[in-house]
Design a protein around this motif. Structure first.
Motif, PDB file in Angstrom:
ATOM      1  N   PRO A  35       0.875  22.073  21.155  1.00 36.98           N
ATOM      2  CA  PRO A  35       0.278  22.614  22.234  1.00 36.98           C
ATOM      3  C   PRO A  35       0.184  24.292  22.372  1.00 36.98           C
ATOM      4  O   PRO A  35       1.554  24.836  21.974  1.00 36.98           O
ATOM      5  N   ASP A 292       0.816  12.650  18.764  1.00 43.61           N
ATOM      6  CA  ASP A 292       0.722  13.027  20.298  1.00 43.61           C
ATOM      7  C   ASP A 292       2.285  12.604  21.054  1.00 43.61           C
ATOM      8  O   ASP A 292       2.597  13.142  22.080  1.00 43.61           O
ATOM      9  N   VAL A 295       4.861  15.683  20.723  1.00 43.69           N
ATOM     10  CA  VAL A 295       4.430  16.922  21.507  1.00 43.69           C
ATOM     11  C   VAL A 295       5.345  17.195  22.352  1.00 43.69           C
ATOM     12  O   VAL A 295       6.055  16.349  23.143  1.00 43.69           O
ATOM     13  N   PRO A 301      -2.585  17.312  24.277  1.00 43.28           N
ATOM     14  CA  PRO A 301      -3.906  17.763  24.456  1.00 43.28           C
ATOM     15  C   PRO A 301      -5.054  16.981  23.613  1.00 43.28           C
ATOM     16  O   PRO A 301      -6.299  16.850  24.321  1.00 43.28           O
ATOM     17  N   CYS A 328     -10.868  18.812  19.903  1.00 44.04           N
ATOM     18  CA  CYS A 328      -9.708  19.687  19.907  1.00 44.04           C
ATOM     19  C   CYS A 328      -9.599  20.224  18.515  1.00 44.04           C
ATOM     20  O   CYS A 328     -10.011  19.795  17.393  1.00 44.04           O
ATOM     21  N   THR A 335      -1.181  24.822  15.666  1.00 44.83           N
ATOM     22  CA  THR A 335      -1.148  24.611  17.155  1.00 44.83           C
ATOM     23  C   THR A 335      -2.629  23.937  17.424  1.00 44.83           C
ATOM     24  O   THR A 335      -3.255  23.624  16.595  1.00 44.83           O
ATOM     25  N   ALA A 337      -5.500  22.853  20.378  1.00 46.79           N
ATOM     26  CA  ALA A 337      -6.062  23.269  22.038  1.00 46.79           C
ATOM     27  C   ALA A 337      -7.226  22.494  22.015  1.00 46.79           C
ATOM     28  O   ALA A 337      -8.072  22.254  20.969  1.00 46.79           O
TER      29      ALA A 337
END
Length: 388
Positions: A35, A292, A295, A301, A328, A335, A337
């Motif tokens: 993230p 995920d 992370v 995210p 996303c 990265t 987001a």
């Protein structure tokens, strides 16, 4: 027809030139994305369509399931799912699957736009099929529409609605999800939406003709990164044994979803473990572009990974099935987001992200809209200062 053939040939040539430029490296990412603030800044308050976007971006509704597409006499299909765009002279076409049964209008539809983005027509390009979930475009400008049912087929369709759709059994019979064409190496990659699904590739006997060829499955043990091999599927028709069970040692992928190829890499998602994979077609190796569970420093995210597309900048746009209804963005800098969020539609999922040929508009759908029903789907367009 001669003019259309010329236009399609020109589009294929220009696309190949674009993918040969300064895009995201054609090798798998070194480490899963983490993230970080997005390149477009924070999401703003929801607009009149209930969409939160970064500053400078706007949205509009293109079509609603069961309603006539504005400016046409065509009624938009239910449960819009996978989609793609095609250049059409100075305008373009967006195609969209219908993830419903044949009796409820299964198949695919298309919307045509002129150079200013005004809808000029809408029409059906595939009928009588079942649960057409995702699919993929081909370099020769057809749409591969995939049936997400046991022993489902892939159908090759004409986005212009001129030529009849063709069933392509050589691509295997299984619970198809998405397809991605690799013109650099001569393969079509295929995902399978099963908890013990596999990742396939199909090599046509003649590139550009999907009537015959060899179906293979990826073999890689349990590793999440490193070199892989491929093995022929003995019986692509799955006449007695499901394709995913025919090759010993074939790697298991938990719920294959979206799939997109560019610049030497095929990115695909698996919803069962919230992963985005990168297959480097040149070195024949895999790695994780996102996971995920890996992370660090806060909540993941991106969850409920589903359809995926790629911008000219090399940014991956991954749609969520569930989660908090976001698309996303995973950047070439590894990265991740949120790029947008749909509010007030927790019973739905985001499907069919695809950029217009000039990269200035993003199309996608909320499959069930605010009603949570397949008849409540909404197809959107987002316009703004996308990175190129």
């Amino acid at each position: 027809m001669e003019r259309r053939t010329f236009l399609r040939t020109a589009v294929v040539g220009s696309s190949a030139a674009a993918f040969g430029g300064t895009l995201w490296r054609g090798v798998a990412s070194a480490a899963p994305a983490q993230p970080a603030p997005g390149p477009y800044g924070a999401l703003q308050a929801a607009n009149g369509n209930g969409i939160q976007l970064p500053s400078g971006f706007t949205s509009r509704i293109i079509a609603r399931s069961g309603q006539t597409v504005a400016g046409t006499s065509y009624r938009w299909h239910s449960a819009p799912d996978g989609g793609a765009t095609y250049a059409d002279g100075s305008g373009w076409i967006y195609v969209s699957n219908a993830e419903v049964s044949s009796g409820s209008g299964g198949g695919a539809s298309a919307v045509r736009f002129n150079s200013s983005g005004t809808v000029t027509s809408a029409y059906r390009i595939l009928s009588g099929t079942n649960n057409n979930c995702a699919g993929g475009s081909t370099p020769w400008n057809t749409w591969l529409s995939c049936e997400e049912v046991t022993r489902g087929y892939v159908y090759e369709t004409d986005p212009w609605g001129v030529n009849a759709s063709v069933r392509r059994p050589a691509l295997g019979r299984f619970k198809h999800e998405a397809a991605a064409s690799d013109p650099d190496h001569g393969y079509v990659y295929l995902t399978e939406d099963e908890s013990d699904g596999r990742f396939y590739r199909f090599r046509p006997t003649t590139w550009g003709n999907l009537s015959s060829g060899t179906l293979q499955v990826l073999v890689a043990g349990t590793a999440t990164s490193g070199p892989v091999t491929w093995a022929d599927v003995p019986d692509p028709a799955a006449s007695s044994t499901q394709t995913r069970h025919q090759v010993s040692g074939a790697k298991v992928f938990n719920g294959g979803e979206g799939c997109f190829y560019a610049a030497g890499t095929c990115w695909f998602t698996t919803k069962g473990d919230n992963r985005v994979w990168a297959y480097d077609a040149t070195t024949s190796s895999i790695s994780l572009a996102y996971d995920d569970s890996l992370v660090t420093g806060g909540a993941a995210p991106l969850t409920g990974v589903d359809n995926v597309t790629r911008a000219g900048s090399g940014d991956l746009y991954v749609a969520e099935d569930g989660g908090n209804m976001e698309i996303c963005l995973i950047t070439p800098s590894d990265t991740v987001a949120p790029f947008l969020r749909i509010t007030g539609q927790s019973g739905s999922e985001i499907t069919g992200p695809a950029f217009s040929p000039n990269g200035k508009r993003l199309y996608f759908s909320s499959q069930r809209g605010t009603s949570g029903s397949s008849s409540g789907g909404i197809t959107y367009e987002v316009t703004g200062p996308f990175r190129s």
